[in-house]
Design a protein around this motif. Structure first.
Motif, short mmCIF file in Angstrom:
data_model
loop_
_atom_site.label_atom_id
_atom_site.label_comp_id
_atom_site.label_asym_id
_atom_site.label_seq_id
_atom_site.Cartn_x
_atom_site.Cartn_y
_atom_site.Cartn_z
N TYR A 1 25.98 -1.24 47.81
CA TYR A 1 25.14 -0.32 48.97
C TYR A 1 24.48 -0.66 49.48
O TYR A 1 23.57 0.28 50.07
N GLY A 2 23.63 -1.81 49.16
CA GLY A 2 22.49 -2.30 49.50
C GLY A 2 21.23 -2.13 48.97
O GLY A 2 20.02 -2.74 48.91
N SER A 3 21.61 -2.30 47.43
CA SER A 3 20.53 -2.54 46.79
C SER A 3 19.81 -3.69 46.95
O SER A 3 20.32 -4.93 46.33
N GLU A 4 18.36 -4.22 46.60
CA GLU A 4 17.87 -5.54 46.18
C GLU A 4 17.12 -5.75 44.99
O GLU A 4 16.90 -6.79 45.17
N PHE A 5 17.46 -4.86 44.33
CA PHE A 5 16.48 -4.69 43.38
C PHE A 5 17.57 -4.73 41.87
O PHE A 5 17.15 -5.45 40.94
N TYR A 6 18.13 -3.71 42.04
CA TYR A 6 19.56 -3.20 40.70
C TYR A 6 20.10 -4.47 41.16
O TYR A 6 20.61 -5.11 42.42
N GLU A 7 21.23 -5.24 39.97
CA GLU A 7 21.97 -5.92 40.53
C GLU A 7 24.11 -5.90 39.71
O GLU A 7 23.75 -4.95 38.52
N THR A 8 24.20 -5.69 40.57
CA THR A 8 25.62 -4.66 39.90
C THR A 8 27.15 -6.00 40.02
O THR A 8 27.76 -5.26 40.59
N PRO A 9 26.82 -6.87 39.93
CA PRO A 9 27.78 -8.01 40.57
C PRO A 9 29.47 -7.54 39.85
O PRO A 9 30.38 -8.36 40.84
N ASN A 10 29.89 -6.69 39.01
CA ASN A 10 30.67 -6.40 38.55
C ASN A 10 31.61 -5.25 39.46
O ASN A 10 32.62 -5.74 39.98
N ILE A 11 30.67 -4.42 39.57
CA ILE A 11 31.46 -3.60 40.74
C ILE A 11 30.77 -3.60 41.70
O ILE A 11 32.22 -3.65 42.32
N ASP A 12 30.04 -4.69 42.40
CA ASP A 12 30.13 -5.22 44.06
C ASP A 12 31.85 -5.90 43.78
O ASP A 12 32.38 -5.77 44.88
N ALA B 1 16.21 1.94 28.53
CA ALA B 1 16.44 1.02 28.64
C ALA B 1 17.65 0.01 27.97
O ALA B 1 17.24 0.66 27.10
N SER B 2 18.48 -0.43 28.52
CA SER B 2 18.79 -0.98 27.34
C SER B 2 17.98 -2.45 27.59
O SER B 2 18.05 -3.64 27.99
N LYS B 3 17.66 -2.33 25.63
CA LYS B 3 17.21 -3.43 25.46
C LYS B 3 17.21 -4.56 25.60
O LYS B 3 15.97 -5.53 25.82
N LYS C 1 14.98 -9.14 31.78
CA LYS C 1 15.37 -10.03 32.96
C LYS C 1 14.92 -8.48 34.31
O LYS C 1 14.09 -9.51 35.40
N PHE C 2 14.79 -7.63 34.41
CA PHE C 2 14.12 -7.00 34.67
C PHE C 2 12.95 -6.29 35.26
O PHE C 2 12.23 -6.49 36.12
N GLN C 3 12.33 -6.19 34.21
CA GLN C 3 10.49 -6.77 34.27
C GLN C 3 9.81 -7.74 34.47
O GLN C 3 8.92 -8.12 35.21
N LYS C 4 10.54 -9.15 34.38
CA LYS C 4 10.46 -10.19 35.43
C LYS C 4 10.20 -10.05 36.87
O LYS C 4 9.57 -10.40 37.83
N LYS C 5 12.35 -9.39 37.03
CA LYS C 5 12.08 -9.04 38.77
C LYS C 5 11.12 -7.59 39.14
O LYS C 5 10.43 -8.42 40.56
N ARG C 6 11.14 -7.35 38.57
CA ARG C 6 9.52 -6.22 38.83
C ARG C 6 8.23 -6.62 39.36
O ARG C 6 7.48 -6.58 40.17
N ARG C 7 8.01 -7.74 38.95
CA ARG C 7 6.53 -8.57 38.89
C ARG C 7 6.94 -9.16 40.63
O ARG C 7 6.01 -9.83 41.24
N ALA D 1 16.27 0.02 36.09
CA ALA D 1 17.43 -1.26 36.59
C ALA D 1 18.45 -1.66 35.36
O ALA D 1 20.03 -2.03 35.14
N SER D 2 17.49 -1.73 34.28
CA SER D 2 18.61 -2.27 32.79
C SER D 2 19.86 -1.93 33.05
O SER D 2 20.31 -1.52 32.58
N MET D 3 19.42 0.40 33.22
CA MET D 3 20.58 0.88 32.77
C MET D 3 21.98 0.74 33.34
O MET D 3 22.51 0.90 33.07
N VAL D 4 21.28 0.39 35.34
CA VAL D 4 21.78 -0.37 35.84
C VAL D 4 23.10 -1.10 35.58
O VAL D 4 24.50 -1.08 35.44
#
Length: 455
Positions: free
Chosen positions: A27-38, A205-207, A212-218, A245-248
């Motif tokens: 649906y267009g998110s560029e920050f979250y990652e959802t390969p399985n739902i995609d 967060a999913s620990k 992964k997403f803290q690094k991406k956020r930077r 993002a980690s929860m998603v």
């Protein structure tokens, strides 16, 4: 392990709490990652104009279960609601649970010989009104609370879910329970309703995925939350929250696990899969709090009848379907009941799902729309800043009414999906047309208005 199911088609219904329209990669998110739902979307149909029945959870959940507009059921706010006593208006008094006389999709399928399973968030009543009282054979975690009382890590403090080992994550656990159900009961027709508590607050967060997403956020241009004013509140305008993002991502990981198990058990080709949300993303609040997500270009979010609060993801994969399709036809939560029946070749029950329409004609390409008008009734205040009001969509046009000040707003969604250009003063003809439609829907559904607060 391989399970050969019966000739009847199965149902897997996945409902995510507060998942925003733009919270998925497809649906267009560029920050979250959802390969399985995609991946699920790539094998089924993605709806761009899917709507929740209400901007908050309980009314939408009642609509999904019954196929009726929330106003018919008598639940127009989350249970037990937010009705302040110091504002201009007083919201109407809702029921405190979904009545047992309502016939749910689970009850219909159970009568058709299906084994019915529920896991996760219920939020439609307390003891005596739980999933097992409304047609589900098995209930893992569904009770009256709208968010996990003990948080996302065991111990859960959930009367319907035993605690897991230390460090167990609730999203993982609910999927584990669902997989166990498939392994034990997949040899007969089943209805699996996996109603994740995630991504509702508390944002925990999913620990294993947080770094992964803290690094991406930077890598983001804007690492801090940026806000826009919305009424008395503020809306987050860009996705930034690594914890969310980690929860998603954990959600997506678990959807993938469930899909993989269906494949492993040889059930995928005989199963109708529906993936959706109960309302828009949590983007807007009048509190001193940074909401966790953004659904821009949509306006506002959960709690509002602007597009951000009611437009949601919807993906449907039919049995034996394996091709990507995107459709623009408008849908709403009440449609899930008849779509499930139609999708597994059980006769429709229009006397039950009064306000829902089967989406199979849209999936077949024989119809582009099944609704002439969509209507939202939210006569309550919400901590997002929303004040009691109504909304209606007809074609490309959207009308919003606020009881305070007797105010109307009119938008053309085709030209202005962000709802920034109010046309109520420049297009009086369309305004009057939609006002008439709005009044007709109020009468049809016998809606209850807020009352003046004589404080």
């Amino acid at each position: 392990m391989s399970i050969q199911g019966s000739d009847k088609k199965n149902v897997v219904f996945i409902l995510v709490d507060d998942l925003g329209w733009k919270d998925l990669g497809c649906y267009g998110s560029e920050f979250y990652e959802t390969p399985n739902i995609d991946r699920l979307a790539s094998k089924g149909t993605l709806f761009t104009n899917a709507y929740s029945a209400n901007p908050v959870c309980s009314p939408t959940r009642a609509a999904i279960m019954t196929g009726k507009h929330p106003s018919r059921v008598g639940i127009t706010d989350w249970l037990q609601g937010h009705d302040p006593k110091d504002r201009e208006l007083l919201g109407p008094q809702d029921l405190t649970e979904m009545p047992l006389q309502e016939v749910t999709i689970a009850e219909v399928l159970k009568d058709e010989g299906y084994k019915t399973f529920f896991a996760g968030k219920w939020h439609l009543g307390d003891t005596g009104f739980f999933p097992e009282d409304q047609g589900f054979d098995i209930n893992k975690g569904g009770h009256h609370m709208g968010q996990p009382p003990g948080g996302y890590y065991s111990p859960y403090d959930n009367p319907k879910l035993t605690d897991g080992p230390e460090g167990e994550y609730l999203t993982d656990r609910l999927t584990n329970e669902s997989i166990q159900f498939l392994e034990e009961h997949g040899n007969r027709p089943f209805y699996l309703n996996l109603s994740y508590y995630t991504v509702h607050t508390p944002i925990q967060a999913s620990k294993k995925h947080l770094a992964k997403f803290q690094k991406k956020r930077r890598t983001l241009t804007d690492m801090i939350p940026i806000k826009d004013q919305e009424g008395p509140g503020n809306t987050i305008v860009k996705q930034y929250n690594a914890e969310y993002a980690s929860m998603v991502y954990a959600l997506d990981e678990n959807v993938g696990r469930l899909l993989d198990k269906l494949e492993a058990l040889n059930l995928m080709d005989n199963t109708l899969i529906i993936f959706t949300s109960d309302n828009g993303g949590l983007t807007t609040t009048e509190k001193e709090y940074n909401p966790p997500t953004s659904v821009r270009p949509l306006r506002a979010g959960k709690g509002w009848a602007y597009e951000g609060g009611i437009r949601i993801p919807l993906i449907i994969k039919r049995p034996n379907e394996n091709k990507n399709n995107t459709v623009d036809g408008s849908t709403v939560s009440m449609d899930m009941f008849p779509t499930i029946l139609d999708g597994v070749e059980i006769s429709l029950r229009p006397e039950l799902h009064i306000d829902g329409k089967s989406l199979i004609p849209i999936l077949d390409g024989t119809e582009k729309e099944v609704h002439d008008v969509l209507f939202w009734d939210y006569p309550h205040y919400h901590t997002s800043g929303w004040t009691p009001g109504l909304a209606l969509r007809k074609g490309d046009w959207k009308l919003i009414y606020f009881y305070e000040g007797n105010k109307y707003e009119l938008y053309n969604l085709k030209e202005d999906i962000a709802e920034r250009n109010d046309l109520s003063k420049s297009n009086s003809k369309k305004l009057e047309e939609l006002k008439s439609e709005l009044n007709s829907m109020r009468q049809k559904l016998n809606t209850v208005s807020p009352s003046l607060n004589n404080k």
